[in-house]
Design a protein around this motif. Structure first.
Motif, mmCIF file in Angstrom:
data_model
loop_
_atom_site.group_PDB
_atom_site.id
_atom_site.type_symbol
_atom_site.label_atom_id
_atom_site.label_comp_id
_atom_site.label_asym_id
_atom_site.label_seq_id
_atom_site.Cartn_x
_atom_site.Cartn_y
_atom_site.Cartn_z
ATOM 1 N N THR A 104 0.829 -1.199 0.000
ATOM 2 C CA THR A 104 0.000 0.000 0.000
ATOM 3 C C THR A 104 0.864 1.249 0.000
ATOM 4 N N LYS A 105 0.618 2.089 -0.987
ATOM 5 C CA LYS A 105 1.288 3.386 -1.106
ATOM 6 C C LYS A 105 0.297 4.466 -0.684
ATOM 7 N N GLU A 106 0.699 5.725 -0.812
ATOM 8 C CA GLU A 106 -0.164 6.824 -0.402
ATOM 9 C C GLU A 106 -1.443 6.894 -1.227
ATOM 10 N N LYS A 107 -1.340 6.749 -2.548
ATOM 11 C CA LYS A 107 -2.492 6.946 -3.437
ATOM 12 C C LYS A 107 -3.028 5.653 -4.052
ATOM 13 N N PHE A 108 -2.359 4.510 -3.825
ATOM 14 C CA PHE A 108 -2.792 3.280 -4.480
ATOM 15 C C PHE A 108 -2.217 2.048 -3.794
ATOM 16 N N HIS A 109 -2.795 0.914 -4.147
ATOM 17 C CA HIS A 109 -2.304 -0.389 -3.711
ATOM 18 C C HIS A 109 -1.620 -1.045 -4.902
ATOM 19 N N ASN A 159 -7.352 3.162 -5.433
ATOM 20 C CA ASN A 159 -6.682 2.947 -6.715
ATOM 21 C C ASN A 159 -5.813 1.697 -6.636
ATOM 22 N N VAL A 160 -5.720 0.975 -7.766
ATOM 23 C CA VAL A 160 -4.990 -0.287 -7.776
ATOM 24 C C VAL A 160 -4.074 -0.383 -8.996
ATOM 25 N N VAL A 161 -2.855 -0.847 -8.751
ATOM 26 C CA VAL A 161 -1.919 -1.241 -9.799
ATOM 27 C C VAL A 161 -1.756 -2.748 -9.649
ATOM 28 N N VAL A 162 -2.068 -3.487 -10.705
ATOM 29 C CA VAL A 162 -1.977 -4.941 -10.665
ATOM 30 C C VAL A 162 -0.759 -5.365 -11.490
ATOM 31 N N ASN A 163 0.237 -5.898 -10.796
ATOM 32 C CA ASN A 163 1.478 -6.343 -11.437
ATOM 33 C C ASN A 163 1.329 -7.834 -11.752
ATOM 34 N N LEU A 164 1.285 -8.154 -13.052
ATOM 35 C CA LEU A 164 1.098 -9.540 -13.485
ATOM 36 C C LEU A 164 2.379 -10.159 -14.033
ATOM 37 N N ALA A 195 2.762 2.703 -14.477
ATOM 38 C CA ALA A 195 1.433 2.514 -13.884
ATOM 39 C C ALA A 195 1.206 3.537 -12.774
ATOM 40 N N TYR A 196 2.235 3.768 -11.941
ATOM 41 C CA TYR A 196 2.137 4.790 -10.892
ATOM 42 C C TYR A 196 1.808 6.144 -11.512
ATOM 43 N N ASP A 197 2.504 6.460 -12.604
ATOM 44 C CA ASP A 197 2.286 7.754 -13.270
ATOM 45 C C ASP A 197 0.846 7.900 -13.745
ATOM 46 N N ILE A 198 0.288 6.829 -14.301
ATOM 47 C CA ILE A 198 -1.101 6.889 -14.773
ATOM 48 C C ILE A 198 -2.050 7.108 -13.607
ATOM 49 N N VAL A 199 -1.847 6.392 -12.515
ATOM 50 C CA VAL A 199 -2.708 6.569 -11.342
ATOM 51 C C VAL A 199 -2.646 8.018 -10.869
ATOM 52 N N GLN A 200 -1.458 8.582 -10.796
ATOM 53 C CA GLN A 200 -1.317 9.965 -10.332
ATOM 54 C C GLN A 200 -1.988 10.947 -11.291
ATOM 55 N N MET A 201 -1.842 10.723 -12.597
ATOM 56 C CA MET A 201 -2.495 11.610 -13.571
ATOM 57 C C MET A 201 -4.018 11.502 -13.465
ATOM 58 N N GLU A 202 -4.525 10.280 -13.306
ATOM 59 C CA GLU A 202 -5.974 10.103 -13.182
ATOM 60 C C GLU A 202 -6.500 10.720 -11.895
ATOM 61 N N GLU A 203 -5.723 10.655 -10.828
ATOM 62 C CA GLU A 203 -6.110 11.305 -9.569
ATOM 63 C C GLU A 203 -6.240 12.808 -9.769
#
Length: 128
Positions: free
Chosen positions: A7-12, A43-48, A107-115
């Motif tokens: 878990t990070k500040e803005k996403f898991h 927010n979620v980043v799924v690493n596959l 992926a982190y960058d996309i989450v931050q931009m979408e936020e």
């Protein structure tokens, strides 16, 4: 199926660690991730990265899960697909509707931009 959560500040960050991603595993992952929508950090980043093979039903489940997250105002980004999994998703015409990045950092960058985008869209209305 082993799933590691960071878990990070803005996403898991969810790391799925299994070679073969089946529909049954996707259903379990779906259940676990929907719980995160109740969290303040949804927010979620799924690493596959660890997945070598994926069933079509499992892939379709990921698409539906992504849609659910966006309907709830949360980001859902998949990253680090192995080439054969990426090719499989492309062949099934699912890759183009999934939010996929080559690396976790992107992926982190996309989450931050979408936020930021959501904050701007939900901010005060500007006088015109």
């Amino acid at each position: 199926m082993e799933v590691k959560t960071d878990t990070k500040e803005k996403f898991h960050v969810i790391r799925v660690e299994t070679l073969n991603f089946t529909a049954i595993m996707a259903a379990e992952l779906n259940r676990q991730l929907l719980e995160l929508l109740k969290d303040n950090t949804k927010n979620v980043v799924v690493n596959l990265q660890g997945i070598a093979n994926m069933e079509e039903e499992a892939a379709e489940s990921l698409v539906r899960l992504q849609q659910k997250f966006y309907e709830e105002g949360a980001s859902f980004v998949i990253c680090n697909l192995q080439k054969n999994v990426e090719s499989f998703l492309d062949e099934k015409e699912l890759l183009e509707i999934m939010n996929v990045t080559p690396t976790e950092s992107e992926a982190y960058d996309i989450v931050q931009m979408e936020e930021i985008e959501r904050e701007l869209l939900n901010g005060d209305d500007f006088d015109q």
